[in-house]
Each structure stands twice: as structure tokens, then as C-alpha cells.
Design an enzyme around this catalytic site. Structure first.
Site, short mmCIF file in Angstrom:
data_model
loop_
_atom_site.label_atom_id
_atom_site.label_comp_id
_atom_site.label_asym_id
_atom_site.label_seq_id
_atom_site.Cartn_x
_atom_site.Cartn_y
_atom_site.Cartn_z
N MET A 63 48.45 47.32 38.01
CA MET A 63 48.66 47.68 36.73
C MET A 63 47.33 47.98 36.20
SD MET A 63 52.16 45.60 35.67
CE MET A 63 51.21 44.27 35.01
N HIS A 98 40.69 42.48 42.08
CA HIS A 98 40.93 43.62 42.64
C HIS A 98 40.23 44.17 43.66
CE1 HIS A 98 43.30 44.07 38.74
NE2 HIS A 98 44.48 44.06 39.41
N LYS A 142 46.92 34.64 43.09
CA LYS A 142 46.87 33.81 41.70
C LYS A 142 48.44 34.23 41.17
CE LYS A 142 45.70 36.41 37.93
NZ LYS A 142 47.14 36.18 37.16
N LEU A 201 40.56 34.99 37.80
CA LEU A 201 40.14 36.50 37.31
C LEU A 201 41.72 37.05 36.98
CD1 LEU A 201 37.36 36.20 37.53
CD2 LEU A 201 37.20 38.46 38.22
#
Ligand code: PAF
Length: 282
Positions: free
Chosen positions: A30, A37, A151, A186
Site C-alpha cells: 500500500m 518492503h 508482521k 518496521l
């Protein structure tokens, strides 16, 4: 890096790649990209000929309109990060109508009960929204492998289940949580935290580490009490939930059975920002 701004350009690109027999690794996002990422792209790079990412803030997975409104968006910064990483061959940035041609609504999914636990209770409709967007992205991008961070462990389990039930023939790969130096997992949401808050929020990781020490030494209710005590002492942080669940079914446990794997899950509100984390217990 190719920037594919609508469904048609993506389709043409995918067709060309498939004709060349390229193995495609895909990591949907997103946006508000961070090193977490990049760890997905690195994993994808190792196992595929081509790495594709997508950036789409999916409206149907936000049960709280305020959360959707406040979600950090900076497309130019994201594209720069992708370019500079050198890890991604193409990024798909669809418009809402490329994903939801008729109504911006989710379909209903049955994930064999996984959706009723934890985040499913706290965020009604969230996993229908996730399933809808991920299924649609999978059908458009047609990857061989797809990468998701641990996560969002429940999301990962749910996507595996959806892919299996819909027989999409895509391997779903979980990538370990990427943490800041102080241990904070993160997340794009961390951008909304003040610097000093990011520092104090390391208590979330530190507490999970302690839970791992207490695992099979204390009872589940003793562990829960200690975790609650930690957060009762923290100003500006509220523990939304802490629980230990069977790693397969994601059902909360109140007893440690010998041959089962367990994972601790935690959600903490820090200055109005919802932070989530989890840890495998061993
Ligand atoms: O984890 C996320 O960022 C999102 O839930 C996902 C998988 C990209 C779907 O919108």
C-alpha cells in the site's frame, strides 16, 4: 523500472513476460515503502526472473475511515525508493476502477475460521477487503510466487488459505519481520510516530522477547498479567490485546500443549497509532 499505471498496460506487460517464460515474483503493497518492503523484494529477487510490486491503498480493508484518510501516501517518494533499490522490474499503480470496476466493495471469504481470530475481531470486514484486493491483484499479475511480511502474520495465513481454496497455483512466501535497530517492527504507520515515540515503542519488541523467556516457564495467564503490567506503566500507550495462539489455527490458547507451535501476538496503541507485532515462541 516500468511504471504501469492501469490494468491494460499491466496486462500487455504480463503477456510479454509470460511469452518469454519469465518466472514472476510479486509483492503487493500500500506504498509508504520502507526497508521491510525491500526485504520482500530481496526475497523475490532470489527466486524469480522478474520482480513486480504494486502500490494501492485498498479502501475496502480499512474499517476505520480516519485510518484510511491518514494513511501515508507519497507516490513520487515510493517510485524513487523502488528505482534506487534496483530490486524491482515493474511497479503496478492501479486506479480504484482497475481493481473495483463496478462497486468499491469487498467479496465475502471463508478462511476456515482464521478470519474470526485477533484482527478479525478488532477490525470487522478487514480480511474480506484484503482477500478481495489480493485475489484481484493475483488474477491480474499472475505471479508464480508472492511475498508477504510476517508482521501481518494473520494476513499471511489468510492469503495462503485463500490462494489454496481458489486454486490460484501461486506459492505464498512469508518473509521474517524486518526490525529497526531498536527492535521496532518496521511499518508504514511508524511514519506517524514522533521520533521519541519510535524509540519508546521498542518496549513492544522487548516485551515479546521477555514473553519468549517466560514461555513454558510461566502459565499463559501469568504471562498475560505481566505483559499487561508492562503497558500499564507506559504513558501514552494502551495495550489493545496480547495473546498467545496456536501457530496453525491462530486460536488463542490458555495452556501450552507439548507438541504444538505457538506465537505471541500484540497490538498497542501509541499516540493514536496502532502498532502490531508478533513472535514465534521457542
Ligand atoms: O499488507 C499490506 O500492505 C496490504 O494488506 C496488502 C497485502 C498490500 C493488501 O492491500
Amino acid at each position: 523500472m516500468e511504471v504501469l499505471k492501469n490494468r491494460k498496460t499491466l496486462q500487455d506487460f504480463i503477456e510479454r513476460q509470460k511469452e518469454m517464460g519469465k518466472k514472476i515474483g510479486f509483492a503487493p503493497t500500500m506504498g509508504a515503502l520502507h526497508d521491510g518492503h525491500l526485504s520482500l523484494y530481496k526475497a523475490a529477487r532470489e527466486e524469480n526472473d522478474l520482480v513486480i510490486s504494486s502500490i494501492f491503498v485498498n479502501p475496502t480493508q480499512f474499517n476505520n475511515p480516519e485510518d484510511l484518510r491518514k494513511y501515508p501516501r507519497d507516490l513520487n517518494r515510493d517510485i524513487l525508493i523502488l528505482e534506487e533499490s534496483g530490486l524491482v522490474d515493474a511497479v503496478y499503480i492501479p486506479e480504484v476502477q482497475d481493481i473495483y470496476p463496478e462497486k468499491t466493495e469487498s467479496s465475502h471469504y471463508d478462511y476456515d475460521g482464521l478470519e474470526n481470530e485477533m484482527e478479525g475481531k478488532s477490525r470487522p470486514g478487514h480480511f474480506d477487503g484484503v482477500g478481495t484486493v489480493v485475489e484481484e491483484l493475483f488474477r491480474q499479475v499472475k505471479p508464480d510466487n508472492a511475498y508477504f511480511g510476517e508482521k501481518d502474520y494473520q494476513q499471511l495465513a489468510i492469503i495462503k488459505k485463500m490462494t489454496e481454496k481458489k486454486q490460484l497455483h501461486i506459492q505464498i512466501k512469508g518473509v521474517p519481520i524486518y526490525r529497526a535497530k531498536n527492535g521496532l517492527a518496521l511499518s508504514s504507520r511508524n511514519q506517524r510516530l514522533r521520533e521519541e515515540r519510535r524509540e519508546t515503542s521498542k518496549i513492544i519488541y522487548k516485551t515479546l522477547m521477555k514473553v519468549n523467556d517466560w514461555f513454558r516457564v510461566l502459565t499463559v495467564s501469568e504471562i498475560k498479567k505481566r505483559v499487561q503490567d508492562v503497558f500499564d506503566d507506559q504513558q501514552g500507550m494502551q495495550l489493545e490485546y496480547f495473546l498467545i495462539a496456536d501457530e496453525k489455527t491462530l486460536k488463542e490458547t490458555d495452556f501450552f500443549y507439548k507438541d504444538r507451535a505457538y506465537r505471541a501476538f500484540i497490538v498497542v496503541m501509541v499516540d493514536g497509532v496502532r502498532l502490531i507485532d508478533n513472535m514465534h515462541l521457542d
